[in-house]
Design a protein around this motif. Sequence first.
Motif, short mmCIF file in Angstrom:
data_model
loop_
_atom_site.label_atom_id
_atom_site.label_comp_id
_atom_site.label_asym_id
_atom_site.label_seq_id
_atom_site.Cartn_x
_atom_site.Cartn_y
_atom_site.Cartn_z
N ARG A 225 0.79 -1.09 0.04
CA ARG A 225 0.06 0.04 -0.01
C ARG A 225 0.87 1.34 0.03
NH1 ARG A 225 -5.23 1.03 1.14
NH2 ARG A 225 -5.64 3.29 1.66
N ALA A 226 0.50 2.16 -0.77
CA ALA A 226 1.47 3.58 -0.90
C ALA A 226 2.83 3.21 -1.11
CB ALA A 226 1.01 4.18 0.25
N LEU A 227 3.11 2.19 -1.94
CA LEU A 227 4.50 2.09 -1.99
C LEU A 227 5.24 3.06 -2.62
CD1 LEU A 227 6.37 -0.45 -1.23
CD2 LEU A 227 6.14 -1.24 -3.75
N GLU A 235 14.03 1.06 -4.83
CA GLU A 235 13.63 -0.29 -4.13
C GLU A 235 12.49 -0.80 -5.07
OE1 GLU A 235 15.49 -0.59 0.08
OE2 GLU A 235 13.56 0.48 -0.06
N ILE A 236 11.57 0.29 -5.59
CA ILE A 236 10.49 0.02 -6.40
C ILE A 236 11.02 -0.52 -7.64
CG2 ILE A 236 8.46 0.87 -7.65
CD1 ILE A 236 8.32 3.01 -5.38
N GLU A 237 11.87 0.00 -8.47
CA GLU A 237 12.82 -0.63 -9.47
C GLU A 237 13.32 -1.93 -9.25
OE1 GLU A 237 15.52 2.38 -10.27
OE2 GLU A 237 14.00 3.76 -11.36
N THR A 242 11.41 -8.25 -10.64
CA THR A 242 11.15 -9.39 -9.88
C THR A 242 9.59 -10.08 -10.50
OG1 THR A 242 9.70 -8.86 -8.06
CG2 THR A 242 12.19 -9.11 -7.79
N THR A 243 9.02 -9.08 -11.61
CA THR A 243 7.88 -9.39 -12.30
C THR A 243 8.39 -9.76 -13.72
OG1 THR A 243 7.59 -6.95 -12.98
CG2 THR A 243 6.78 -7.78 -10.78
N GLY A 244 7.25 -9.90 -14.59
CA GLY A 244 7.46 -10.13 -15.95
C GLY A 244 6.49 -11.32 -16.64
N THR A 253 14.33 -15.67 -14.85
CA THR A 253 14.99 -14.47 -14.66
C THR A 253 14.53 -13.67 -13.58
OG1 THR A 253 15.63 -14.17 -17.09
CG2 THR A 253 15.59 -12.33 -15.94
N ALA A 254 13.13 -13.73 -13.43
CA ALA A 254 12.48 -13.09 -12.31
C ALA A 254 12.92 -13.56 -10.87
CB ALA A 254 11.10 -12.98 -12.45
N ALA A 255 12.79 -14.82 -10.64
CA ALA A 255 13.10 -15.51 -9.61
C ALA A 255 14.67 -15.18 -9.18
CB ALA A 255 13.14 -16.81 -9.73
N ALA A 256 15.70 -15.12 -10.00
CA ALA A 256 16.95 -15.05 -9.95
C ALA A 256 16.97 -13.52 -9.64
CB ALA A 256 17.87 -15.26 -11.00
N ASN A 257 16.54 -12.69 -9.96
CA ASN A 257 16.31 -11.17 -9.76
C ASN A 257 15.78 -10.99 -8.26
OD1 ASN A 257 17.66 -10.43 -12.07
ND2 ASN A 257 15.70 -9.64 -12.97
N SER A 258 14.70 -11.78 -8.00
CA SER A 258 13.98 -11.64 -6.60
C SER A 258 15.06 -12.34 -5.58
CB SER A 258 12.81 -12.55 -6.62
OG SER A 258 12.25 -12.60 -5.47
N TRP A 259 15.92 -13.12 -5.55
CA TRP A 259 16.78 -13.30 -4.60
C TRP A 259 17.77 -12.70 -4.51
CZ3 TRP A 259 17.03 -15.24 -0.51
CH2 TRP A 259 18.12 -15.81 0.37
N GLU A 260 18.53 -12.06 -5.83
CA GLU A 260 19.44 -11.22 -5.72
C GLU A 260 18.84 -9.88 -4.79
OE1 GLU A 260 22.38 -8.56 -8.57
OE2 GLU A 260 20.65 -9.57 -9.48
N TRP A 261 17.93 -9.64 -5.07
CA TRP A 261 17.18 -8.43 -4.22
C TRP A 261 16.95 -8.77 -2.78
CZ3 TRP A 261 11.59 -6.66 -4.03
CH2 TRP A 261 11.36 -5.43 -3.25
#
Length: 293
Positions: A225-227, A235-237, A242-244, A253-261
């Motif tokens: 909410r209100a992110l 951080e929003i970027e 992590t989406t796609g 790719t999204a899963a790998a990016n998610s874990w890196e984040w």
Amino acid sequence: MPHTRPAHARTAAPTAPAPLPVDCLPLDRRIELLRTTAEADPRVEGVLLYGSWTLGEADAHSDLDACLYVREEDVDAFDGREFVERLAPLKLAYTNMYGILAVVFDDLMRGEFHVEPTGAGIAEIATWRDQVHFPRPEAAVLLDRTGRLTAAVRELAAFDPPEPVATAQQLTDELANWTLMPAHVQTRGEHTRAHNLLHAVIAPLQLRLCRLLRGSTTHWLTPSRALETDLPEAEIERYATTTGPLTPEAVRTAAANSWEWSREPAAEAADRWGTRLPLGLHEEIAGALSPAE
């Protein structure tokens, strides 16, 4: 224009309400009608609003969410749909998966209405601590014939921010555990399931850890909410990476990016608060998420 609110919960006999401003939101008018309708029905002993209204964040797109506290001798025969239809015609009304009366009004405003016996229902409010926050109890309580509802809601007026060290440790461990799941299910070819896990389970954990680190816990219970105004754009970027689309390569790719984040705020929390990082496991997870050669 400022969002208009009732000045206080009504506990006395009904009185003629002050006229609402001509430019007030439809939600204001419907809430005022809810108050007067409940006042006129002796079976209803209390009405409690929850959601964005009680946080002072309601707007033209907000829902109408309320608990209706009905006298014990009347609750079994109380027709919630009939009561709500007095506010406006309904396009949809049904009992949702949580046992709550969910409605769509004729102007497409959504609503949720809990119908509870007064005694047990008000007593249950004490169990909501750390799950529900009422910063403005007098705005949340529309009707209280006995005073018990207002007293119960006032106990939830203060919001205690999460304790940082234990919470950061919990989130760090949760992220490691849950990120392994998309790593495993992708090897089965369940890319849709992995895609869902990234957004429904892992992202809320990531956002809470970021909120904890940035001291932005006002929307802790609904971390997305209100992110756009609560967290730095960087951080929003990162969240966006992590989406796609739902294709095998995009999900990997999204899963790998998610874990890196995930690892970045976890490391920041470890530096700041001394939380434990199972670095060996973290590297193994990264390897499990790497595309197969």
